[in-house]
Design a protein around this motif. Structure first.
Motif, PDB file in Angstrom:
ATOM      1  N   SER A  50       0.835  -1.187   0.000  1.00 40.58           N
ATOM      2  CA  SER A  50       0.000   0.000   0.000  1.00 40.58           C
ATOM      3  C   SER A  50       0.868   1.234   0.000  1.00 40.58           C
ATOM      4  N   GLU A 103       0.609   5.771  -0.629  1.00 37.52           N
ATOM      5  CA  GLU A 103      -0.250   6.938  -0.782  1.00 37.52           C
ATOM      6  C   GLU A 103      -0.159   7.489  -2.197  1.00 37.52           C
ATOM      7  N   SER A 131      -3.751   4.688  -2.296  1.00 39.95           N
ATOM      8  CA  SER A 131      -4.869   5.331  -1.627  1.00 39.95           C
ATOM      9  C   SER A 131      -4.513   6.745  -1.202  1.00 39.95           C
ATOM     10  N   SER A 132      -5.557   7.549  -1.088  1.00 42.78           N
ATOM     11  CA  SER A 132      -5.353   8.941  -0.676  1.00 42.78           C
ATOM     12  C   SER A 132      -5.461   9.071   0.832  1.00 42.78           C
TER      13      SER A 132
END
Length: 130
Positions: free
Chosen positions: A11, A13, A129-130
């Protein structure tokens, strides 16, 4: 027996970077086409980056300038450096090999489809993901 094994997913950002690696066993020759594919849920598996034994690289338009594919012959690995990642880069990423082949050319306006390759890794998940 050729075996491919991806690693390095995870994961990250939005705007971040990630480096994927594919360990190659059972094939050490210089005639090949190797690629990174990705597949998002309910979507087709598509090529994003390719490299052949001469070092020629090709990229999908969506990743040009952000992804860099490379082959480390000393470690017998295929790598994918990914930068400035947006959420739409989230997918399962697979490495693929077509051995005993001179290059990755397919058609002038299309990268090779999955059927062009006979060897695949199990995939590694990338989530942006933000």
């Amino acid at each position: 027996q050729v075996q491919l094994a991806e690693s390095g997913g995870g994961s990250v950002e939005v705007g971040g970077s990630l480096r994927l690696s594919c360990s190659i066993s059972g094939y050490t020759y210089n005639h090949y086409c190797m690629a990174w594919f990705r597949q998002a849920p309910q979507q087709e598996r598509v090529a994003v980056a390719l490299i052949d034994g001469s070092g020629t690289r090709n990229y999908a338009d969506s990743v040009k300038g952000r992804f860099n594919i490379s082959r480390d012959n000393t470690k017998n690995t295929l790598n994918l450096q990914m930068m400035r990642l947006p959420p739409e880069d989230s997918a399962m990423y697979y490495c693929a090999l077509r051995p005993n082949w001179r290059d990755c050319r397919y058609t002038p306006d299309r990268l090779p489809p999955p059927g062009f390759f006979g060897h695949w890794g199990q995939g590694t998940q990338v989530t942006v993901s933000s």
